[in-house]
Write a protein that holds these residues in place. Structure first.
Motif, PDB file in Angstrom:
ATOM      1  N   VAL A 128      -6.686  22.776 189.655  1.00 57.81           N
ATOM      2  CA  VAL A 128      -8.047  22.957 190.150  1.00 57.81           C
ATOM      3  C   VAL A 128      -8.145  24.344 190.765  1.00 57.81           C
ATOM      4  N   ASP A 129      -9.089  25.150 190.264  1.00 60.39           N
ATOM      5  CA  ASP A 129      -9.371  26.453 190.863  1.00 60.39           C
ATOM      6  C   ASP A 129     -10.377  26.232 191.978  1.00 60.39           C
ATOM      7  N   VAL A 130      -9.989  26.610 193.202  1.00 60.07           N
ATOM      8  CA  VAL A 130     -10.781  26.312 194.389  1.00 60.07           C
ATOM      9  C   VAL A 130     -11.241  27.616 195.035  1.00 60.07           C
ATOM     10  N   THR A 131     -12.511  27.635 195.454  1.00 55.06           N
ATOM     11  CA  THR A 131     -13.044  28.737 196.260  1.00 55.06           C
ATOM     12  C   THR A 131     -13.256  28.193 197.664  1.00 55.06           C
ATOM     13  N   LEU A 132     -12.698  28.916 198.653  1.00 49.45           N
ATOM     14  CA  LEU A 132     -12.795  28.486 200.045  1.00 49.45           C
ATOM     15  C   LEU A 132     -13.931  29.228 200.739  1.00 49.45           C
ATOM     16  N   ASP A 133     -14.306  28.775 201.941  1.00 50.52           N
ATOM     17  CA  ASP A 133     -15.476  29.317 202.624  1.00 50.52           C
ATOM     18  C   ASP A 133     -15.366  30.805 202.953  1.00 50.52           C
ATOM     19  N   GLY A 135     -14.288  32.978 200.899  1.00 46.35           N
ATOM     20  CA  GLY A 135     -14.298  33.671 199.622  1.00 46.35           C
ATOM     21  C   GLY A 135     -12.935  33.700 198.953  1.00 46.35           C
ATOM     22  N   ASP A 136     -11.923  33.251 199.665  1.00 49.05           N
ATOM     23  CA  ASP A 136     -10.590  33.207 199.071  1.00 49.05           C
ATOM     24  C   ASP A 136     -10.573  32.192 197.931  1.00 49.05           C
ATOM     25  N   ARG A 137      -9.750  32.503 196.927  1.00 48.03           N
ATOM     26  CA  ARG A 137      -9.580  31.595 195.789  1.00 48.03           C
ATOM     27  C   ARG A 137      -8.127  31.217 195.689  1.00 48.03           C
ATOM     28  N   GLU A 138      -7.904  29.983 195.289  1.00 52.87           N
ATOM     29  CA  GLU A 138      -6.534  29.533 195.063  1.00 52.87           C
ATOM     30  C   GLU A 138      -6.534  28.441 194.001  1.00 52.87           C
ATOM     31  N   ARG A 139      -5.375  28.294 193.400  1.00 53.05           N
ATOM     32  CA  ARG A 139      -5.205  27.232 192.405  1.00 53.05           C
ATOM     33  C   ARG A 139      -4.411  26.117 193.066  1.00 53.05           C
ATOM     34  N   GLN A 140      -4.969  24.940 193.046  1.00 50.83           N
ATOM     35  CA  GLN A 140      -4.302  23.768 193.607  1.00 50.83           C
ATOM     36  C   GLN A 140      -3.915  22.829 192.465  1.00 50.83           C
ATOM     37  N   GLN A 141      -2.851  22.084 192.685  1.00 49.89           N
ATOM     38  CA  GLN A 141      -2.366  21.124 191.699  1.00 49.89           C
ATOM     39  C   GLN A 141      -2.563  19.723 192.271  1.00 49.89           C
ATOM     40  N   VAL A 142      -3.330  18.907 191.588  1.00 53.55           N
ATOM     41  CA  VAL A 142      -3.603  17.539 192.025  1.00 53.55           C
ATOM     42  C   VAL A 142      -2.689  16.592 191.262  1.00 53.55           C
ATOM     43  N   SER A 143      -2.000  15.734 191.997  1.00 54.52           N
ATOM     44  CA  SER A 143      -1.167  14.682 191.388  1.00 54.52           C
ATOM     45  C   SER A 143      -1.989  13.406 191.349  1.00 54.52           C
ATOM     46  N   LEU A 144      -1.985  12.770 190.181  1.00 50.01           N
ATOM     47  CA  LEU A 144      -2.750  11.540 189.997  1.00 50.01           C
ATOM     48  C   LEU A 144      -1.824  10.347 189.903  1.00 50.01           C
ATOM     49  N   GLY A 145      -2.357   9.193 190.206  1.00 51.64           N
ATOM     50  CA  GLY A 145      -1.636   7.941 190.042  1.00 51.64           C
ATOM     51  C   GLY A 145      -2.609   6.874 189.603  1.00 51.64           C
ATOM     52  N   GLN A 146      -2.074   5.765 189.137  1.00 49.65           N
ATOM     53  CA  GLN A 146      -2.918   4.673 188.677  1.00 49.65           C
ATOM     54  C   GLN A 146      -2.936   3.567 189.712  1.00 49.65           C
ATOM     55  N   GLY A 148      -2.838   0.052 191.057  1.00 50.08           N
ATOM     56  CA  GLY A 148      -2.206  -1.150 190.528  1.00 50.08           C
ATOM     57  C   GLY A 148      -3.162  -2.307 190.343  1.00 50.08           C
ATOM     58  N   GLN A 149      -4.254  -2.349 191.100  1.00 49.26           N
ATOM     59  CA  GLN A 149      -5.197  -3.464 191.017  1.00 49.26           C
ATOM     60  C   GLN A 149      -6.295  -3.205 189.984  1.00 49.26           C
ATOM     61  N   THR A 150      -6.886  -2.016 190.022  1.00 49.05           N
ATOM     62  CA  THR A 150      -8.026  -1.738 189.147  1.00 49.05           C
ATOM     63  C   THR A 150      -7.620  -1.033 187.867  1.00 49.05           C
ATOM     64  N   GLY A 151      -6.460  -0.353 187.864  1.00 49.60           N
ATOM     65  CA  GLY A 151      -6.041   0.410 186.691  1.00 49.60           C
ATOM     66  C   GLY A 151      -6.673   1.784 186.631  1.00 49.60           C
ATOM     67  N   GLY A 152      -7.564   2.101 187.574  1.00 51.89           N
ATOM     68  CA  GLY A 152      -8.219   3.411 187.584  1.00 51.89           C
ATOM     69  C   GLY A 152      -7.315   4.482 188.154  1.00 51.89           C
ATOM     70  N   MET A 153      -7.661   5.736 187.855  1.00 48.88           N
ATOM     71  CA  MET A 153      -6.882   6.874 188.352  1.00 48.88           C
ATOM     72  C   MET A 153      -7.307   7.189 189.789  1.00 48.88           C
ATOM     73  N   GLU A 154      -6.344   7.688 190.577  1.00 54.64           N
ATOM     74  CA  GLU A 154      -6.593   8.075 191.967  1.00 54.64           C
ATOM     75  C   GLU A 154      -5.821   9.353 192.275  1.00 54.64           C
ATOM     76  N   VAL A 155      -6.290  10.082 193.283  1.00 57.20           N
ATOM     77  CA  VAL A 155      -5.616  11.294 193.753  1.00 57.20           C
ATOM     78  C   VAL A 155      -4.458  10.866 194.655  1.00 57.20           C
ATOM     79  N   CYS A 156      -3.250  11.319 194.314  1.00 62.97           N
ATOM     80  CA  CYS A 156      -2.083  10.955 195.135  1.00 62.97           C
ATOM     81  C   CYS A 156      -1.543  12.125 195.933  1.00 62.97           C
ATOM     82  N   GLY A 157      -1.995  13.314 195.656  1.00 66.59           N
ATOM     83  CA  GLY A 157      -1.534  14.460 196.424  1.00 66.59           C
ATOM     84  C   GLY A 157      -2.133  15.742 195.903  1.00 66.59           C
ATOM     85  N   VAL A 158      -2.174  16.748 196.774  1.00 64.89           N
ATOM     86  CA  VAL A 158      -2.681  18.081 196.415  1.00 64.89           C
ATOM     87  C   VAL A 158      -1.681  19.088 196.926  1.00 64.89           C
ATOM     88  N   SER A 159      -1.268  19.997 196.065  1.00 64.63           N
ATOM     89  CA  SER A 159      -0.333  21.040 196.503  1.00 64.63           C
ATOM     90  C   SER A 159      -0.835  22.397 196.076  1.00 64.63           C
TER      91      SER A 159
END
Length: 159
Positions: A128-133, A135-146, A148-159
């Motif tokens: 994810v390319d992010v722009t902060l308040d 004006g700084d820009r950075e690339r963040q990496q989002v880790s996803l997980g599933q 267990g109850q719904t089977g849908g994807m969820e955010v498990c971490g951001v680095s």
């Protein structure tokens, strides 16, 4: 004494039909060909279905991953930290309570814009390319997980 029966005359039918002698191999090969075609259609259709399910499953993971990541970052842009917290997986929510998450997110530089990249279906990560308040820009990496109850994807971490 009785006299024997006279022999049958011309045009009398024999007691059984004689088997055909012509075209026996041709009928065999036609039958085998039709059988092979039926097997190919059944197996080919099944193989196509399996490939189709695999492709649609990968597309569903990509779409869900992009959607949940976009929803998470949109909540951060809107400073709706409770809604962002709801996008987190159970492990992330166990590591950090809702009030702790809200305090931390409010204290960090605020996200003003973002662009979600393509989901890596092998590692279940999204750049994810992010722009902060400021004006700084950075690339963040989002880790996803599933979930267990719904089977849908969820955010498990951001680095």
């Amino acid at each position: 004494m009785t006299a024997p029966a006279p022999p049958p005359g011309p045009g009398v039918a024999p007691p059984f039909a004689a088997p055909p002698t012509e075209g026996r191999r041709t009928r065999l090969w036609i039958g085998l060909g039709v059988g092979a075609l039926a097997v190919a259609l059944c197996c080919g259709g099944g193989g196509t279905a399996v490939v189709g399910l695999a492709v649609s499953g990968v597309q569903a993971v990509r779409e869900q991953g992009r959607t949940v990541t976009g929803d998470y970052y949109q909540a951060l842009v809107e400073r709706n930290y409770g809604r962002a917290y709801d996008q987190l997986c159970d492990d992330a929510q166990r590591r950090e309570s809702r009030p702790e998450f809200e305090r931390r997110a409010a204290a960090e530089p605020q996200v003003t814009a973002f662009r979600v990249g393509e989901v890596d279906t092998t590692s279940l990560t999204v750049p994810v390319d992010v722009t902060l308040d400021g004006g700084d820009r950075e690339r963040q990496q989002v880790s996803l997980g599933q979930d267990g109850q719904t089977g849908g994807m969820e955010v498990c971490g951001v680095s």
